[in-house]
Design a protein around this motif. Structure first.
Motif, PDB file in Angstrom:
ATOM      1  N   LYS A  10       0.231  -1.217   0.252  1.00 56.02           N
ATOM      2  CA  LYS A  10       0.207  -0.620   0.024  1.00 56.02           C
ATOM      3  C   LYS A  10       0.696   1.006   0.299  1.00 56.02           C
ATOM      4  O   LYS A  10       0.390   1.944  -0.406  1.00 56.02           O
ATOM      5  CB  LYS A  10      -0.922  -0.122   1.461  1.00 56.02           C
ATOM      6  N   ARG A  64       2.112   2.244   2.549  1.00 64.50           N
ATOM      7  CA  ARG A  64       1.798   2.556   4.460  1.00 64.50           C
ATOM      8  C   ARG A  64       2.417   2.819   5.413  1.00 64.50           C
ATOM      9  O   ARG A  64       3.608   2.238   5.468  1.00 64.50           O
ATOM     10  CB  ARG A  64       0.512   1.781   4.348  1.00 64.50           C
ATOM     11  N   SER A  82      -8.106  -0.827   3.716  1.00 68.70           N
ATOM     12  CA  SER A  82      -8.725  -0.867   2.891  1.00 68.70           C
ATOM     13  C   SER A  82      -7.896  -0.980   1.392  1.00 68.70           C
ATOM     14  O   SER A  82      -7.141  -0.711   1.420  1.00 68.70           O
ATOM     15  CB  SER A  82      -9.224   0.367   2.543  1.00 68.70           C
ATOM     16  N   ASN A 115      -6.209   0.133  -1.685  1.00 70.31           N
ATOM     17  CA  ASN A 115      -5.885   1.157  -2.589  1.00 70.31           C
ATOM     18  C   ASN A 115      -4.710   0.838  -2.163  1.00 70.31           C
ATOM     19  O   ASN A 115      -3.996   1.475  -0.970  1.00 70.31           O
ATOM     20  CB  ASN A 115      -6.456   1.980  -1.379  1.00 70.31           C
ATOM     21  N   SER A 158     -10.496   4.548  -1.648  1.00 69.57           N
ATOM     22  CA  SER A 158     -10.498   2.801  -0.879  1.00 69.57           C
ATOM     23  C   SER A 158     -11.500   2.124  -2.480  1.00 69.57           C
ATOM     24  O   SER A 158     -12.526   2.463  -2.713  1.00 69.57           O
ATOM     25  CB  SER A 158     -11.405   2.543  -0.043  1.00 69.57           C
ATOM     26  N   GLU A 175     -16.037   2.740   5.234  1.00 66.05           N
ATOM     27  CA  GLU A 175     -15.571   1.948   5.402  1.00 66.05           C
ATOM     28  C   GLU A 175     -16.076   1.984   6.523  1.00 66.05           C
ATOM     29  O   GLU A 175     -16.040   3.247   7.179  1.00 66.05           O
ATOM     30  CB  GLU A 175     -13.864   2.940   6.295  1.00 66.05           C
ATOM     31  N   HIS A 219      -5.840  11.697   2.533  1.00 58.71           N
ATOM     32  CA  HIS A 219      -6.862  10.255   2.141  1.00 58.71           C
ATOM     33  C   HIS A 219      -8.299  10.616   1.100  1.00 58.71           C
ATOM     34  O   HIS A 219      -8.792  11.565   0.970  1.00 58.71           O
ATOM     35  CB  HIS A 219      -7.945   9.676   2.818  1.00 58.71           C
TER      36      HIS A 219
HETATM   37 MG    MG Z   1      -7.601   3.180   4.378  1.00 58.45          MG
END
Ligand code: MG
Ligand code: TXA
Length: 345
Positions: free
Chosen positions: A56, A58, A143, A145, A151, A180, A236
């Motif tokens: 991700k 992330r 999620s 993405n 997402s 979500e 986001h």
């Molecule tokens: Mg998310």
């Protein structure tokens, strides 16, 4: 990607076993839930979870939710569950609800970003529940993405973005809810909503007698250190195009303001309800829901945010909705998509 499992038009859930095997082998599986798709891995396998963060892009301090299929699994990963927490669990599980509980040591640090709590959710999507049951382990899943993007609510939207990063894809068509889960943490015996979702503050209040909506839900953070839910810090849902969100209780006022703004641009794009479409002077209007049908809006919003860049607009103007019920969740996502570029009149 090695395996694509199409369950859109088939009830043959036998193939979920293949995906469960991938999970047990420490691989990543893209799977459906009733809210949005998730990128799943064995939540007790550090290496596998690390690969989710890599896939991700992330930040490591942003913890993941562990997805469970029954109460036994919750007891394997969480402790000191209070009466009120049990009450919320029995009211909202399985469903679009995540509860933050004190974690047991079995949960790897990488899942929780080093926090002493863990987010737990029991999805109601049957395929998700079966996958967790067959894998017989809590599935860590954010999620589906790349971080920062909306997402994924259907496989088409995220296929190119994620196909090379996961081992198996389960395609179950469009997600029913589209935003979500509601994330809740009980503090001093009062449920605090850290992220709004389909389970509304009103529903939580009915069960718990009280509810607090975290102030960061609609506002920019002044001090990032105080944030209860690390995910709230990050950009986001944003398209590449510049976006602005406009809301007024008075529909005519909102339409006039949007028309005024759109006149200042060469190639504006408006996201609106079906009833307002013809009131706009601009050429590109994406009318994606019937006014007051927030379920329809939440189901379509991420797909629409992913689509807007294709029009190469110089501004995307989005109609806001009332911040009640599911409207709170929608406005929370839209305000972030617009990077707090929000006017209420
Ligand atoms: Mg998310
Ligand atoms: O509907 C959903 O919740 C979807 C599906 C796939 O289940 N999952 C999802 O995960 O949205 P993700 O990782 O995109 O968002 C999880 C949010 C983040 O904002 C994260 O910071 C917060 O939950 N969170 C997770 N664990 C937490 C914890 N221990 N304390 C506070 N916030 C937590």
């Amino acid at each position: 990607m090695n395996t694509y499992i199409d369950l859109k038009s088939s009830n043959n859930h036998m193939n979920i076993q293949i995906a469960a095997k991938s999970i047990k082998q420490g691989k990543l599986v893209l799977f459906p839930t009733e809210t949005v798709y998730g990128i799943g891995a064995d939540g007790l396998n550090k290496k596998a979870v690390k690969n989710i963060f890599i896939a991700k892009g992330r930040k490591q301090d942003n913890p993941l939710i562990l997805h469970v299929c029954n109460m036994d699994m919750i007891n394997r990963i969480a402790k000191n569950i209070s009466k009120l927490e049990y009450k919320l669990i029995s009211a909202f599980f399985p469903g679009p609800f995540t509860i933050i509980l004190e974690r047991k040591d079995i949960v790897p640090d990488i899942v929780t970003g080093g926090l002493d709590t863990v987010g737990i959710r029991m999805p109601s999507n049957e395929i998700a529940l079966k996958l967790i049951k067959l894998a017989n382990t809590p599935i860590a899943a954010p999620s589906a993405n790349i971080s920062g993007k909306p997402s994924g609510t259907n496989i088409n939207d995220i296929f190119n973005e994620l196909k090379d990063k996961v081992d198996t894809i389960i395609d179950d068509g469009e997600c029913n809810i589209g935003v979500e889960s509601t994330v809740v943490r009980v503090i001093n015996n009062i449920p605090h909503i850290l992220r709004p979702g389909k389970i509304t503050p009103e529903q939580i209040k009915e069960v718990a007698g009280n509810v607090v909506i975290d102030e960061h839900i609609l506002q920019k953070l002044d001090n990032e250190k105080d944030v209860l839910s690390p995910g709230m810090k990050y950009k986001h849902y944003a398209p590449n195009s510049k976006c602005i969100l406009i809301y007024s209780k008075d529909n005519n006022k909102m339409v006039n303001k949007i028309n005024d703004i759109s006149k200042e641009y060469k190639k504006p794009l408006i996201i609106s309800c079906i009833e307002n479409k013809d009131k706009y002077l601009c050429q590109n209007v994406l009318d994606i829901y019937h006014k007051d049908n927030l379920d329809e809006l939440s189901k379509n919003i991420f797909h629409t945010l992913r689509k807007v860049d294709l029009y190469t607009p110089d501004i995307v103007i989005i109609e806001g909705v009332k911040k009640d019920g599911l409207g709170l969740a929608i406005m929370n996502r839209l305000i972030r998509a617009c990077e707090y570029n929000y006017i209420e009149i």
